[in-house]
Design a protein around this motif. Structure first.
Motif, short mmCIF file in Angstrom:
data_model
loop_
_atom_site.label_atom_id
_atom_site.label_comp_id
_atom_site.label_asym_id
_atom_site.label_seq_id
_atom_site.Cartn_x
_atom_site.Cartn_y
_atom_site.Cartn_z
N HIS A 130 0.84 -1.19 0.00
CA HIS A 130 0.00 0.00 0.00
C HIS A 130 0.88 1.25 0.00
CE1 HIS A 130 -2.68 -3.14 1.62
NE2 HIS A 130 -3.64 -2.43 1.08
N SER A 131 0.30 2.37 -0.44
CA SER A 131 1.08 3.60 -0.55
C SER A 131 0.16 4.80 -0.46
CB SER A 131 1.85 3.62 -1.88
OG SER A 131 2.61 4.80 -2.01
N GLY A 132 0.71 5.94 -0.01
CA GLY A 132 -0.03 7.19 -0.05
C GLY A 132 -0.96 7.43 1.11
N ASN A 133 -0.81 6.67 2.21
CA ASN A 133 -1.68 6.84 3.37
C ASN A 133 -0.86 6.69 4.63
OD1 ASN A 133 -3.63 5.65 5.57
ND2 ASN A 133 -4.99 6.54 4.05
N GLN A 134 -1.23 7.41 5.68
CA GLN A 134 -0.49 7.32 6.93
C GLN A 134 -0.60 5.95 7.60
OE1 GLN A 134 1.59 9.50 8.55
NE2 GLN A 134 1.52 10.76 6.70
N GLN A 135 -1.50 5.10 7.11
CA GLN A 135 -1.68 3.75 7.65
C GLN A 135 -1.22 2.67 6.66
OE1 GLN A 135 -3.26 3.19 10.88
NE2 GLN A 135 -2.78 5.36 10.99
N SER A 136 -0.42 3.03 5.67
CA SER A 136 -0.08 2.09 4.60
C SER A 136 0.58 0.81 5.12
CB SER A 136 0.85 2.77 3.58
OG SER A 136 0.18 3.80 2.90
N PHE A 137 1.55 0.95 6.02
CA PHE A 137 2.25 -0.24 6.53
C PHE A 137 1.32 -1.06 7.43
CE2 PHE A 137 5.88 -2.15 9.13
CZ PHE A 137 6.21 -3.06 8.13
N VAL A 138 0.39 -0.38 8.12
CA VAL A 138 -0.61 -1.09 8.92
C VAL A 138 -1.45 -1.99 8.02
CG1 VAL A 138 -2.63 -0.83 10.42
CG2 VAL A 138 -0.67 0.71 10.67
N TYR A 139 -1.90 -1.46 6.88
CA TYR A 139 -2.71 -2.25 5.95
C TYR A 139 -1.90 -3.41 5.38
CZ TYR A 139 -5.72 1.89 6.12
OH TYR A 139 -6.51 2.93 6.53
N ASP A 140 -0.62 -3.15 5.09
CA ASP A 140 0.25 -4.22 4.59
C ASP A 140 0.27 -5.42 5.53
OD1 ASP A 140 0.97 -2.70 2.42
OD2 ASP A 140 3.04 -2.35 3.05
N ILE A 141 0.53 -5.16 6.80
CA ILE A 141 0.68 -6.24 7.77
C ILE A 141 -0.66 -6.86 8.12
CG2 ILE A 141 1.55 -6.83 10.07
CD1 ILE A 141 3.70 -6.14 8.00
N ALA A 142 -1.70 -6.05 8.25
CA ALA A 142 -3.02 -6.60 8.59
C ALA A 142 -3.51 -7.56 7.52
CB ALA A 142 -4.02 -5.45 8.78
N ASP A 143 -3.18 -7.30 6.26
CA ASP A 143 -3.62 -8.17 5.17
C ASP A 143 -3.05 -9.58 5.28
OD1 ASP A 143 -5.25 -6.29 4.06
OD2 ASP A 143 -3.92 -5.78 2.39
N LEU A 144 -1.98 -9.75 6.06
CA LEU A 144 -1.40 -11.08 6.22
C LEU A 144 -2.32 -12.01 7.01
CD1 LEU A 144 2.29 -10.13 7.21
CD2 LEU A 144 1.34 -10.50 4.92
N TYR A 145 -3.26 -11.44 7.78
CA TYR A 145 -4.03 -12.25 8.73
C TYR A 145 -5.53 -12.23 8.47
CZ TYR A 145 0.39 -11.11 11.00
OH TYR A 145 1.73 -10.92 11.26
N LYS A 146 -6.02 -11.41 7.56
CA LYS A 146 -7.47 -11.29 7.38
C LYS A 146 -8.12 -12.60 6.97
CE LYS A 146 -7.62 -6.36 6.21
NZ LYS A 146 -7.90 -5.36 5.15
N ALA A 147 -7.52 -13.32 6.04
CA ALA A 147 -8.14 -14.56 5.56
C ALA A 147 -8.24 -15.60 6.66
CB ALA A 147 -7.34 -15.12 4.38
N GLU A 148 -7.36 -15.53 7.63
CA GLU A 148 -7.37 -16.49 8.74
C GLU A 148 -8.25 -16.04 9.89
OE1 GLU A 148 -4.22 -18.24 12.08
OE2 GLU A 148 -3.51 -17.00 10.41
N LEU A 149 -8.34 -14.71 10.13
CA LEU A 149 -8.97 -14.22 11.35
C LEU A 149 -10.29 -13.49 11.11
CD1 LEU A 149 -5.79 -12.88 13.20
CD2 LEU A 149 -6.78 -15.17 13.24
N THR A 150 -10.24 -12.35 10.43
CA THR A 150 -11.42 -11.49 10.40
C THR A 150 -12.48 -11.94 9.40
OG1 THR A 150 -10.38 -9.96 8.82
CG2 THR A 150 -10.07 -9.51 11.17
#
Length: 335
Positions: free
Chosen positions: A232-252
């Motif tokens: 992700h790019s262009g947002n103050q939460q870009s790295f947060v979205y990068d890492i969170a995407d690693l776990y969505k399919a398993e958790l949320t």
């Protein structure tokens, strides 16, 4: 939690207890702070015992609940919340990230950053992000992490990985929709028409925001920047979205589909996600995954494992490397 220690009895014979300042040894490391807390329409303040949340209702009057600050990875403050400076200082001292969010924890507007962080992992992140070759390698590793080992070809490029990821998520939606017999599902997120969305979308948005809060807290605890993303790019939460995407399919995502008939899908998603955090062991996984993505094979102590007295500021030198701070580097006078 903050410890209370008894003092010697005073001359009047009465016993007193004083609030002891927490030391690093008394506080849990960030990998042990597994939970989060969402609050709205409350007043948060510090008293002689600790940080408490206070709410006043016509039915039950004033109620006060003390918060286990040192055991929380992050606190999400929704609309109608007020917090005092001493309470914020206690959260910062305990390494608890405070996020300012919208209703139900959806959208993060601001976050606090504890001031006792080292820059070890921020430097790893900045070097990898600024080098296009290394940034591509990290982005590729993030996609491969989602697929699992051996599921992609070594020569698969980033565009192909994005396509494979889209197919994987679409197939997961279809599989879970069949399992829960809810018909065709389409992921939507429309803040302007929030109340018209189906329970699965509401639960998924709420659960993802809680996940973002936990990931944000882990990233801050390592001293990394939430803004320097690799996918992700262009947002103050870009790295947060990068890492969170690693776990969505398993958790949320599975959690959201399990709440397809819930009457309060947002609240139930937050509650279920919080209750399962210890089972997930999510915080240790996030810390380890971020470290391995930014510097494979390198294992340095995170900021919460270093005593504050040891966090000295170094001086940069292009020839010798870091030089110790707090030292007078003037040459010795000529005898």
């Amino acid at each position: 939690m903050t410890a209370l220690t008894a003092t010697a009895p005073d001359h009047s014979g009465g016993g007193r207890r004083r609030l002891a300042a927490p030391t690093v040894a008394m506080l849990p490391r960030v990998v042990d702070s597994l939970s989060f807390l969402y609050l709205d329409v409350v007043r948060i303040h510090q008293d002689d015992t600790g940080v408490c949340a206070e709410i006043t209702t016509e039915q039950r009057g004033r109620e006060t609940v003390y918060l286990p600050t040192a055991a929380l990875a992050c606190v999400l403050l929704g609309p109608g919340t007020s917090i005092t400076a001493p309470a914020l200082a206690t959260f910062a001292r305990h390494g608890t990230t405070v996020l300012i969010t919208g209703m139900g924890g959806v959208r993060c507007y601001a976050a606090t950053v504890p001031g006792t962080l080292t820059t070890t992992w921020l430097e790893h992140q900045a070097r990898a992000w600024a080098d296009d070759t290394r940034r591509l390698a990290v982005a590729t590793a993030m996609y491969e992490h989602r697929f699992g080992p051996g599921q992609t070809q070594p020569d698969t490029n980033l565009q192909q990985l994005r396509g494979l990821e889209g197919q994987r998520v679409k197939a997961l939606y279809q599989l879970l929709a069949r399992q829960h017999r809810i018909g065709r599902f389409r992921r939507t997120y429309d803040p302007a028409a929030w109340d018209t969305q189906d329970p699965v979308n509401l639960a998924l948005s709420a659960a993802n925001t809680c996940l973002y809060g936990i990931v944000h807290a882990a990233i801050i605890a390592l001293g990394c920047s939430p803004a320097l993303g690799f996918v992700h790019s262009g947002n103050q939460q870009s790295f947060v979205y990068d890492i969170a995407d690693l776990y969505k399919a398993e958790l949320t995502i599975p959690l959201a589909f399990s709440l397809h008939s819930a009457t309060q899908p947002e609240a139930e998603a937050r509650r279920s996600f919080r209750d399962n955090l210890r089972l997930y062991r999510l915080m240790p996984r996030i810390i380890d995954d971020v470290q391995q993505l930014l510097a494979p094979g390198h294992k340095a102590p995170s900021s919460d494992e270093v005593e504050p007295d040891e966090q000295l500021v170094d001086l940069w030198d292009p020839i010798t490397g870091p030089l110790p701070g707090g030292t007078n580097h003037a040459p010795d006078p000529t005898p």
